[in-house]
Scaffold this active site. Sequence first.
Site, PDB file in Angstrom:
ATOM      1  CE  LYS A 152      -5.862  -2.248   5.442  1.00 49.34           C
ATOM      2  NZ  LYS A 152      -5.087  -1.278   4.657  1.00 49.34           N
ATOM      3  CD  GLU A 186      -2.989   0.901   2.329  1.00 48.34           C
ATOM      4  OE1 GLU A 186      -3.268  -0.227   2.780  1.00 48.34           O
ATOM      5  OE2 GLU A 186      -3.476   1.954   2.771  1.00 48.34           O
ATOM      6  CG  ASP A 231       3.085 -17.075  11.020  1.00 46.06           C
ATOM      7  OD1 ASP A 231       2.226 -16.469  10.356  1.00 46.06           O
ATOM      8  OD2 ASP A 231       2.953 -18.257  11.381  1.00 46.06           O
TER       9      ASP A 231
HETATM   10  C1  MEV Z   1      -6.031   2.374   5.139  1.00 49.79           C
HETATM   11  O1  MEV Z   1      -5.088   1.403   4.745  1.00 49.79           O
HETATM   12  C2  MEV Z   1      -6.062   2.455   6.645  1.00 49.79           C
HETATM   13  C3  MEV Z   1      -7.112   3.415   7.211  1.00 49.79           C
HETATM   14  O2  MEV Z   1      -8.409   3.058   6.742  1.00 49.79           O
HETATM   15  C4  MEV Z   1      -7.034   3.272   8.716  1.00 49.79           C
HETATM   16  C5  MEV Z   1      -8.107   4.032   9.460  1.00 49.79           C
HETATM   17  O3  MEV Z   1      -9.210   4.254   8.923  1.00 49.79           O
HETATM   18  O4  MEV Z   1      -7.834   4.380  10.637  1.00 49.79           O
HETATM   19  C6  MEV Z   1      -6.859   4.829   6.797  1.00 49.79           C
END
Ligand code: MEV
Length: 434
Positions: free
Chosen positions: A276, A82, A292
């Site tokens: 995430k 990303e 891992d």
């Molecule tokens: C994108 O890879 C991650 C985000 O969606 C995390 C978040 O919303 O806090 C920007």
Amino acid sequence: MQSPIKGFSKLSREEKVKVLIEQQQLAPQLANSFSEYIHPEKQHLFNDISENVISNYYLPFSLAPNFLINDELFIVPMVIEESSVVAAASKAAGFWSKNGGFQTKVINTIKNGQIFFTWGGETKQLITYKDEIKKRILSASEGITRKMRERGGGIVDIDFLSIDNMTSTHQALIKFKTADSMGANFINTCLETIAPYLIDFINQHDALNHNDEAKLVMSILSNYTPECLVECKVSCPIEQLSPYAGNYSAFEFAQRFKTAVEIAINDPYRAVTHNKGIFNGIDAVVLATGNDFRAIEAGAQAYASRNGKYASLTSIDVSESEFNYTLTVPLALGTVGGLINTHPLAKAAMEILHQPTAEKLMQIVASAGMANNFGAVASLVTTGIQKGHMKLHLSNVLNALEASKSEKEIAIKHFKDSVVSYSLVESFLNNHRG
Ligand code: MEV
């Protein structure tokens, strides 16, 4: 219908590709893409990592500088697809390096293994014999734990737990310390060695002997490691936050940030996305260092639900004058063994980090998670993420549209101050190409 392939693993790489193209009726040129990414000298290393290898899957190996962690400065290797992650981590690390850095501590490093068995008795009977059983399993595993004990690890404790909705199935939950190794092989070997002794103990003990005698179901480590825990904190006077505050005052920014975190604490839909963002940083360092990432993800996501509801892994405290933000996450990592011994870039990552202990790596990885999450939430409550994200994504879009070097230069100039989207870039290129 085509018949299944027999003996695929025994074919040479070229034969495998040929079978693939013929059976799946793919373009023959695909073979060139696979050949192109074969390493001219060191392919044997990658072939040995997995089965049926026909090529290598490249991902960028990047560096995020300026990670000040407990007053020690690191340049952190990250492997991720990303485009905005390394930039966001570097920016946040740079900011926090001027504001006290990441304050981290390892809370504990206990890992777990489970032996499941059926038996007609009650779990609480086994608990009575816990000390005797512990003695038995420690002596049964003495030979295989010697080296680990010399490194400060080994079997720490044993517990007996019942299993919801399964009255005659039980588990021995065995706690381990595995020093600088992730410990999966060590734990599994110990469990498989110990299990028959445990079953024998139960069946041969007069007080435990039961018509429905103990029978082993399975033994395996658990990737749920709520006691292999690290904490990472950032704190500063609120006025210091102004570089991230955009059009808001630093105080308004801190309040908005706090609200965003509270939403992630209370709303599972948001919590998953919030976490995430933490894993953008965590996974990238975990992958770069040959660890891992599936184990880390599974364990930490489960930890996020430990109170019965999925929630943010971070917590926040904003007073009148101070901003305090904390990430607490289980990270069962290793710095010796496994891929670290074989993958040349995993080895390089360890060198970049000055051969950290597993505990030090836990703190570095948690800091990367904190950096990415801080950057993401800061963007979300100010400009939104698309502005920065799509700017960095522009070069991917240009590559996907097969833009030439000069087209890229013109497009980058054109989109410097305007909104980027795939279709806008596509129509810009089409216009430019006439
Ligand atoms: C994108 O890879 C991650 C985000 O969606 C995390 C978040 O919303 O806090 C920007």
